[in-house]
Every structure is written in structure tokens, then in C-alpha cells.
Design a protein around this motif. Structure first.
Motif, short mmCIF file in Angstrom:
data_model
loop_
_atom_site.label_atom_id
_atom_site.label_comp_id
_atom_site.label_asym_id
_atom_site.label_seq_id
_atom_site.Cartn_x
_atom_site.Cartn_y
_atom_site.Cartn_z
N GLN A 1 0.73 -1.20 0.11
CA GLN A 1 0.09 -0.18 0.07
C GLN A 1 0.92 1.30 0.09
OE1 GLN A 1 -3.46 0.23 -0.57
NE2 GLN A 1 -3.18 -2.01 -0.72
N LEU B 1 -6.21 -3.83 6.52
CA LEU B 1 -4.69 -3.56 6.19
C LEU B 1 -4.08 -3.81 7.60
CD1 LEU B 1 -2.51 -2.78 4.36
CD2 LEU B 1 -2.98 -0.51 4.97
N SER C 1 -6.92 2.80 3.04
CA SER C 1 -5.37 2.89 2.13
C SER C 1 -5.65 3.13 0.94
CB SER C 1 -4.58 1.71 2.33
OG SER C 1 -5.20 0.66 1.85
#
Length: 167
Positions: free
Chosen positions: A60, A130, A139
Motif C-alpha cells: 500500500q 490492512l 488505504s
């Protein structure tokens, strides 16, 4: 003592506050990404263990860096561009061509922002995380926000700031 007038070329080449802030954020993010990746590698190699969320966080972070880097490049007009006619900047209609290209780029980025928002909505319904307590969709917000800001920058360039640049 008389002060010399400021060099207009030097003032033009000096980065604005926004560009400096963008550069510092990008630099800090790159350093953080490299440190996190190095820490993950060292833990795996020396201690035979790993932080379970590090790989997703690294992926990410790369996405965030790519979009933020593209946003910074558009602000400086240093983004990747396909030039169909290399001598177009020397023609009388070069400013109009530059405005048209910026307008098309704004429309394209606005479309990507819309699809990015749709992805965020889909991910919000999915419920993945996440990190513990941080949903994955948070994200992905960089996609609609980053492309939306790029659309605004290209739109601004197409209306006001688009100029034919000679090599």
C-alpha cells in the motif's frame, strides 16, 4: 549599499512552498518504506519471524508513493507525456494544443478518480483490514483523492497556466 535586483529566472526556477512540502513528504515516505522493508528482511533473516502486516503495508505504501509522485510531477509539469508532434511547440497554435492536452488529461484523471472511488466503495463492503483497526478501504482513498487533485491541476493548467514550452 544597493541590493541587486532578483534574477527573474532564479525566481522562476525556485520551488514553491507547495513543491517543497510535496518533496519532503515524498522523501519521508520513501525513507519510511525502505526502513520498513529492511526491518522486515532483517527480522526474517536473523530471527526467522516477520511482522504479519508488513507486506500489505509495504504494498500500500508503494501505491501511495506512486500516486503522490505522479501528483507532484503534474504540479511541476514533469509528468510522463506522449508527444505525437515534437515540433508542435514551435507552431503558432502550440498554446491551444497544450490547453487541449491538459483538458483531456483532466478528464482522464477525473474518470480515474471516479473509478477509484468505486473501488473504495467495493472495498468498504468487503470489510478487509490492512492493520488491526484500519480498514483496507482507507488505504485506497489515495486513488480518488490523488487522481481528483491531478484532474484539478490539469484543469487549472488547461484554463490558466497552459503555455507552450519551447525546448
Amino acid at each position: 549599499m544597493s541590493e541587486q535586483p532578483a534574477d527573474p529566472q532564479q525566481e522562476k526556477d525556485s520551488p514553491s512552498l507547495l513543491h517543497r512540502v510535496e518533496s519532503h513528504i515524498l522523501g519521508a515516505a520513501i525513507v519510511a518504506l525502505v526502513l520498513l522493508a529492511a526491518w522486515q528482511i532483517i527480522r526474517r533473516a536473523l530471527f526467522n519471524e516477520a511482522w504479519i502486516h508488513a507486506d500489505g503495508l509495504i504494498r500500500q505504501s508503494v501505491l501511495w508513493l506512486a500516486v503522490l509522485g505522479a501528483l507532484a510531477a503534474t504540479g511541476r509539469r514533469k509528468h510522463i507525456a506522449i508527444e505525437l508532434d515534437p515540433k508542435a511547440d514551435q507552431r503558432p497554435w502550440a498554446a491551444w494544443k497544450s490547453r487541449l492536452v491538459s483538458l483531456i488529461s483532466a478528464a482522464f484523471c477525473a474518470t480515474l478518480a471516479w473509478y477509484g472511488w468505486r473501488l473504495v466503495e467495493l472495498e468498504r463492503d468487503g470489510g478487509m483490514e490492512l492493520l488491526p483497526g484500519l480498514p483496507m478501504w482507507c488505504s485506497l482513498l489515495i486513488l480518488p483523492i490523488g487522481f481528483g487533485l491531478m484532474a484539478l491541476r490539469f484543469g487549472w493548467q488547461s484554463i490558466v497556466a497552459a503555455k507552450a514550452e519551447t525546448p
